[in-house]
Structure formats: structure tokens, C-alpha cells
Design a protein around this motif. Structure first.
Motif, PDB file in Angstrom:
ATOM      1  N   GLU A 165     116.300 -80.622 -50.051  1.00  0.00           N
ATOM      2  CA  GLU A 165     115.734 -79.605 -49.718  1.00  0.00           C
ATOM      3  C   GLU A 165     114.300 -79.620 -50.761  1.00  0.00           C
ATOM      4  OE1 GLU A 165     117.546 -75.522 -48.942  1.00  0.00           O
ATOM      5  OE2 GLU A 165     116.558 -75.318 -51.098  1.00  0.00           O
ATOM      6  N   PHE A 166     113.289 -79.480 -49.985  1.00  0.00           N
ATOM      7  CA  PHE A 166     112.008 -79.252 -50.596  1.00  0.00           C
ATOM      8  C   PHE A 166     111.383 -77.860 -50.654  1.00  0.00           C
ATOM      9  CE2 PHE A 166     112.689 -83.811 -50.057  1.00  0.00           C
ATOM     10  CZ  PHE A 166     112.226 -84.296 -50.932  1.00  0.00           C
ATOM     11  N   ASP A 167     111.583 -77.418 -51.596  1.00  0.00           N
ATOM     12  CA  ASP A 167     110.858 -75.755 -51.635  1.00  0.00           C
ATOM     13  C   ASP A 167     109.316 -75.667 -52.079  1.00  0.00           C
ATOM     14  OD1 ASP A 167     110.249 -73.062 -51.896  1.00  0.00           O
ATOM     15  OD2 ASP A 167     112.250 -72.608 -53.052  1.00  0.00           O
ATOM     16  N   ILE A 168     108.425 -75.632 -51.069  1.00  0.00           N
ATOM     17  CA  ILE A 168     107.181 -75.794 -51.050  1.00  0.00           C
ATOM     18  C   ILE A 168     106.534 -74.190 -50.858  1.00  0.00           C
ATOM     19  CG2 ILE A 168     107.067 -78.182 -50.912  1.00  0.00           C
ATOM     20  CD1 ILE A 168     105.911 -77.722 -48.043  1.00  0.00           C
ATOM     21  N   ARG A 169     107.193 -73.192 -51.019  1.00  0.00           N
ATOM     22  CA  ARG A 169     106.979 -71.842 -50.769  1.00  0.00           C
ATOM     23  C   ARG A 169     105.837 -71.469 -51.757  1.00  0.00           C
ATOM     24  NH1 ARG A 169     112.648 -69.046 -50.464  1.00  0.00           N
ATOM     25  NH2 ARG A 169     112.817 -70.641 -51.776  1.00  0.00           N
ATOM     26  N   GLY A 170     104.600 -70.892 -51.455  1.00  0.00           N
ATOM     27  CA  GLY A 170     103.567 -70.550 -52.191  1.00  0.00           C
ATOM     28  C   GLY A 170     102.641 -71.641 -52.175  1.00  0.00           C
ATOM     29  N   GLN A 171     102.862 -72.806 -51.444  1.00  0.00           N
ATOM     30  CA  GLN A 171     101.699 -73.722 -51.450  1.00  0.00           C
ATOM     31  C   GLN A 171     100.923 -73.669 -50.054  1.00  0.00           C
ATOM     32  OE1 GLN A 171     102.593 -77.957 -52.006  1.00  0.00           O
ATOM     33  NE2 GLN A 171     104.125 -77.386 -53.405  1.00  0.00           N
ATOM     34  N   ILE A 172      99.734 -73.939 -49.732  1.00  0.00           N
ATOM     35  CA  ILE A 172      99.090 -73.893 -48.838  1.00  0.00           C
ATOM     36  C   ILE A 172      98.687 -75.308 -48.453  1.00  0.00           C
ATOM     37  CG2 ILE A 172      98.058 -71.377 -49.158  1.00  0.00           C
ATOM     38  CD1 ILE A 172      95.335 -72.785 -50.257  1.00  0.00           C
TER      39      ILE A 172
ATOM     40  N   THR B 177     100.794 -78.473 -48.381  1.00  0.00           N
ATOM     41  CA  THR B 177     102.040 -78.518 -47.836  1.00  0.00           C
ATOM     42  C   THR B 177     102.233 -79.832 -46.995  1.00  0.00           C
ATOM     43  OG1 THR B 177     101.318 -77.313 -46.007  1.00  0.00           O
ATOM     44  CG2 THR B 177     102.220 -76.012 -47.516  1.00  0.00           C
ATOM     45  N   LEU B 178     101.232 -80.235 -46.255  1.00  0.00           N
ATOM     46  CA  LEU B 178     101.292 -81.272 -45.455  1.00  0.00           C
ATOM     47  C   LEU B 178     101.483 -82.586 -46.438  1.00  0.00           C
ATOM     48  CD1 LEU B 178     101.464 -82.696 -42.530  1.00  0.00           C
ATOM     49  CD2 LEU B 178      98.740 -82.847 -42.957  1.00  0.00           C
ATOM     50  N   LEU B 179     100.714 -82.621 -47.380  1.00  0.00           N
ATOM     51  CA  LEU B 179     100.767 -83.779 -48.383  1.00  0.00           C
ATOM     52  C   LEU B 179     102.226 -83.964 -48.937  1.00  0.00           C
ATOM     53  CD1 LEU B 179      96.996 -83.626 -49.843  1.00  0.00           C
ATOM     54  CD2 LEU B 179      98.027 -85.147 -48.027  1.00  0.00           C
ATOM     55  N   THR B 180     102.659 -82.714 -49.411  1.00  0.00           N
ATOM     56  CA  THR B 180     103.969 -82.873 -49.947  1.00  0.00           C
ATOM     57  C   THR B 180     105.030 -83.424 -49.008  1.00  0.00           C
ATOM     58  OG1 THR B 180     103.409 -81.180 -51.526  1.00  0.00           O
ATOM     59  CG2 THR B 180     105.656 -81.433 -51.442  1.00  0.00           C
ATOM     60  N   ALA B 181     105.226 -82.789 -47.838  1.00  0.00           N
ATOM     61  CA  ALA B 181     106.051 -83.200 -46.802  1.00  0.00           C
ATOM     62  C   ALA B 181     105.899 -84.652 -46.495  1.00  0.00           C
ATOM     63  CB  ALA B 181     105.834 -82.294 -45.537  1.00  0.00           C
ATOM     64  N   LEU B 182     104.541 -85.169 -46.312  1.00  0.00           N
ATOM     65  CA  LEU B 182     104.511 -86.436 -46.206  1.00  0.00           C
ATOM     66  C   LEU B 182     105.137 -87.459 -47.029  1.00  0.00           C
ATOM     67  CD1 LEU B 182     101.157 -86.525 -43.858  1.00  0.00           C
ATOM     68  CD2 LEU B 182     103.563 -86.415 -43.042  1.00  0.00           C
ATOM     69  N   ARG B 183     104.563 -87.073 -48.162  1.00  0.00           N
ATOM     70  CA  ARG B 183     105.245 -87.848 -49.279  1.00  0.00           C
ATOM     71  C   ARG B 183     106.571 -88.003 -49.392  1.00  0.00           C
ATOM     72  NH1 ARG B 183     104.241 -84.887 -54.016  1.00  0.00           N
ATOM     73  NH2 ARG B 183     101.891 -84.945 -53.384  1.00  0.00           N
ATOM     74  N   ALA B 184     107.512 -86.901 -49.042  1.00  0.00           N
ATOM     75  CA  ALA B 184     108.647 -86.772 -49.171  1.00  0.00           C
ATOM     76  C   ALA B 184     109.419 -87.629 -47.835  1.00  0.00           C
ATOM     77  CB  ALA B 184     109.250 -85.476 -48.769  1.00  0.00           C
ATOM     78  N   VAL B 185     108.899 -87.564 -46.838  1.00  0.00           N
ATOM     79  CA  VAL B 185     109.026 -88.462 -45.638  1.00  0.00           C
ATOM     80  C   VAL B 185     108.965 -89.953 -45.942  1.00  0.00           C
ATOM     81  CG1 VAL B 185     108.367 -88.913 -43.180  1.00  0.00           C
ATOM     82  CG2 VAL B 185     108.826 -86.577 -43.849  1.00  0.00           C
ATOM     83  N   ASN B 186     107.780 -90.141 -46.421  1.00  0.00           N
ATOM     84  CA  ASN B 186     107.762 -91.866 -46.744  1.00  0.00           C
ATOM     85  C   ASN B 186     108.583 -92.411 -47.992  1.00  0.00           C
ATOM     86  OD1 ASN B 186     105.448 -92.465 -44.678  1.00  0.00           O
ATOM     87  ND2 ASN B 186     104.077 -91.354 -46.041  1.00  0.00           N
ATOM     88  N   GLN B 187     108.691 -91.380 -48.904  1.00  0.00           N
ATOM     89  CA  GLN B 187     109.796 -92.023 -50.043  1.00  0.00           C
ATOM     90  C   GLN B 187     110.990 -92.063 -49.579  1.00  0.00           C
ATOM     91  OE1 GLN B 187     109.129 -88.665 -52.741  1.00  0.00           O
ATOM     92  NE2 GLN B 187     107.758 -89.960 -53.972  1.00  0.00           N
TER      93      GLN B 187
END
Length: 86
Positions: free
Chosen positions: A10-17, A21-31
Motif C-alpha cells: 500500500e502507498f498512501d499518497i493522500r494529500g498529494q496532487i 501522484t503520478l510520479l509516485t505511482a510510476l516510481r512504485a510500479v517501476n521499483q
């Protein structure tokens, strides 16, 4: 019957815009791409940014991953899995 257990990370990115949000998700997918592709991992992205419910799914679908979006009490959950289910 498969014995494979799928772990949910789980990645909680609530509060980010966006675009954060996209960059954080893509980093997680790639990692975690090897485990995602192998089917042993599912990513659960928690967000309260409505734009992220469009940008993240579109990007990860284009990368060949399966994705679903559901409403939660505090926003949205974007679930990312190893294949598009097809």
C-alpha cells in the motif's frame, strides 16, 4: 489450485496532487515491476486526488498492467496488478 500468495503493498499518497501522484505511482510500479509481472505483488495506491484516478490508470494501462479504481471512505484506491486480465 495455485498456492501463490499475492502480497498487497500500500502507498498512501493522500494529500498529494498531480503530477506528484503520478510520479509516485510510476516510481512504485517501476521499483516493483518484476514482482508485479510475476503476479506475486499488487500495488494499492490510496489517493484523495480525483485527477489521479484518471492519470495513474491511463499510464499503467499503457505500460501493460491491469488496474482498477474504487471509491473509499477517504478518497480512492487504485489497484495495480501484473497483467491486464486478458
Amino acid at each position: 489450485m495455485a498456492d501463490a500468495t499475492v502480497e498487497t503493498m500500500e502507498f498512501d499518497i493522500r494529500g498529494q496532487i498531480c503530477p506528484s501522484t503520478l510520479l509516485t505511482a510510476l516510481r512504485a510500479v517501476n521499483q516493483h515491476r518484476e514482482r508485479l509481472r510475476g503476479g506475486s505483488l499488487r500495488l494499492s495506491i490510496l489517493t484523495d486526488n480525483r485527477a489521479a484516478t484518471n492519470t495513474i490508470p491511463e499510464a499503467v494501462r499503457n505500460m501493460g498492467y491491469g488496474v482498477s479504481v474504487s471509491r473509499t471512505g477517504t478518497g480512492y484506491c487504485i489497484a495495480i496488478e501484473g497483467d491486464m486480465g486478458g
